[in-house]
Structure formats: C-alpha cells, structure tokens
Design a protein around this motif. Structure first.
Motif, PDB file in Angstrom:
ATOM      1  N   ASN A  61       0.831  -1.205   0.000  1.00 38.85           N
ATOM      2  CA  ASN A  61       0.000   0.000   0.000  1.00 38.85           C
ATOM      3  C   ASN A  61       0.871   1.264   0.000  1.00 38.85           C
ATOM      4  N   ARG A  62       1.910   1.273   0.802  1.00 33.64           N
ATOM      5  CA  ARG A  62       2.825   2.425   0.852  1.00 33.64           C
ATOM      6  C   ARG A  62       3.502   2.637  -0.505  1.00 33.64           C
ATOM      7  N   TYR A  63       3.897   1.558  -1.137  1.00 34.15           N
ATOM      8  CA  TYR A  63       4.522   1.641  -2.456  1.00 34.15           C
ATOM      9  C   TYR A  63       3.565   2.267  -3.468  1.00 34.15           C
ATOM     10  N   THR A 119       1.952   7.789  -6.375  1.00 29.34           N
ATOM     11  CA  THR A 119       0.920   8.749  -6.764  1.00 29.34           C
ATOM     12  C   THR A 119       0.850   9.957  -5.843  1.00 29.34           C
ATOM     13  N   PHE A 120       0.733   9.722  -4.549  1.00 23.45           N
ATOM     14  CA  PHE A 120       0.371  10.792  -3.627  1.00 23.45           C
ATOM     15  C   PHE A 120       1.541  11.432  -2.892  1.00 23.45           C
ATOM     16  N   ASP A 121       2.714  10.870  -2.962  1.00 16.58           N
ATOM     17  CA  ASP A 121       3.849  11.451  -2.251  1.00 16.58           C
ATOM     18  C   ASP A 121       4.743  12.279  -3.160  1.00 16.58           C
ATOM     19  N   LYS A 122       4.261  12.564  -4.347  1.00 17.39           N
ATOM     20  CA  LYS A 122       5.024  13.390  -5.273  1.00 17.39           C
ATOM     21  C   LYS A 122       4.765  14.859  -4.970  1.00 17.39           C
ATOM     22  N   GLU A 175      -4.251   3.359 -13.464  1.00 21.63           N
ATOM     23  CA  GLU A 175      -3.306   2.898 -14.482  1.00 21.63           C
ATOM     24  C   GLU A 175      -1.868   2.996 -13.961  1.00 21.63           C
ATOM     25  N   THR A 176      -1.563   4.062 -13.264  1.00 20.15           N
ATOM     26  CA  THR A 176      -0.236   4.216 -12.645  1.00 20.15           C
ATOM     27  C   THR A 176       0.028   3.076 -11.677  1.00 20.15           C
ATOM     28  N   TRP A 177      -0.977   2.713 -10.895  1.00 16.32           N
ATOM     29  CA  TRP A 177      -0.822   1.617  -9.949  1.00 16.32           C
ATOM     30  C   TRP A 177      -0.614   0.288 -10.663  1.00 16.32           C
ATOM     31  N   MET A 178      -1.341   0.070 -11.749  1.00 22.97           N
ATOM     32  CA  MET A 178      -1.168  -1.176 -12.507  1.00 22.97           C
ATOM     33  C   MET A 178       0.263  -1.261 -13.056  1.00 22.97           C
ATOM     34  N   GLU A 234       5.656  -5.130 -12.888  1.00 22.21           N
ATOM     35  CA  GLU A 234       6.942  -5.834 -12.815  1.00 22.21           C
ATOM     36  C   GLU A 234       7.013  -6.735 -11.581  1.00 22.21           C
ATOM     37  N   PRO A 235       6.688  -6.255 -10.382  1.00 21.93           N
ATOM     38  CA  PRO A 235       6.719  -7.169  -9.230  1.00 21.93           C
ATOM     39  C   PRO A 235       5.770  -8.361  -9.390  1.00 21.93           C
ATOM     40  N   PHE A 236       4.622  -8.140 -10.004  1.00 21.64           N
ATOM     41  CA  PHE A 236       3.625  -9.195 -10.199  1.00 21.64           C
ATOM     42  C   PHE A 236       4.151 -10.280 -11.142  1.00 21.64           C
TER      43      PHE A 236
END
Length: 147
Positions: A18-20, A25-28, A108-111, A116-118
């Motif tokens: 969740n943090r990743y 998105t939100f920590d920029k 889309e950013t989250w996907m 890559e990790p998925f």
C-alpha cells in the motif's frame, strides 16, 4: 508460526504494498489531492450521486469538514455539486470528466507500478494470490453504507 505472528507478517506486507502504491501517486511534489481525498473520490466513483451528508458519514467526519474537502476538490475541477432535481434543498456531489480521468490515470499508474513485481509470480501463483485476496475480502464484515 502462530496466528498472531502470521497476521503481523500479513499486515506488514500489505502495508508495504500500500505504501509503495501511495508513493507512486500521492507522495510526489506535484500531487493535487491528499490520500483521504483520493478515498473520497474512489467512493464517489463506486457510488455516484451522494449527498454531502452521505459522504461525511462514509468518512466519519462532520458535514462542515466534508464541505471544506469538497471545496478543495472543486477548486481543482475534480468534483461538482449539483442541486437535486426533485428537492432543491439537496445537493449531490458528482465527479467531473477530469475527476473520472484522474481516477483512471491513478489506477493505471498503480497497474504499471505493480506490473513488474507481479511478473515474479507464476501464472498459478498469481491466480492463487487473487483468489486468496478475494476470499479474504469477501469475509470482511460488511459496513453498512449510510444513506
């Protein structure tokens, strides 16, 4: 490993993922909304045409707090308040085209961030993970959405 240790590990890993996602998105520096505002937008996406009171109840905040939050979201053109056609005293809140686009872009950013990790899972592992997360989700106590 006992149940408590398993739950601690699970929540730690869930928080890490969740943090990743949040930081993509939100920590920029250029972020335009907060995480709480994001949760509100997602709720409005899933349950359109809500009143300020319904939205406030969903986030468990006062209506005045919700109005301030909506003011900020209106300022960046993500939501709009509309007068109800049947009762002029009632205001509903809706996502704008920009709000819908923002949700789709964020998802889309989250996907992309998880792609890559998925890929480190086999097809069978991915299906198992999805199935287990669905089962966990389906067994969570249902919170009655206040109307």
């Amino acid at each position: 490993m006992d149940n408590k240790e398993q739950l601690e590990k699970f929540t730690t890993y869930l928080q890490t993922v969740n943090r990743y996602l949040r930081c993509t998105t939100f920590d920029k520096e250029e972020r335009i909304i907060t995480r709480v505002q994001w949760m509100l937008l997602r709720h409005m996406y899933r349950k359109p045409g809500r009143t300020i009171g319904q939205l406030a109840a969903h986030l468990d905040v006062r209506q005045s707090t919700m109005s301030q939050m909506l003011d900020r979201l209106e300022k960046v053109s993500l939501v709009v308040r509309r007068t109800d056609n049947q009762d002029a005293r009632i205001k509903t809140v809706e996502l704008t085209k920009e709000g819908l686009a923002f949700i789709h872009e964020t998802e889309e950013t989250w996907m992309e961030a998880l792609s890559e990790p998925f890929e480190h899972f086999s097809e069978e592992e991915r299906n198992t993970l999805i199935g287990l997360m669905e089962k966990l989700s389906n067994h969570l106590p249902k919170r009655e959405d206040k109307k």
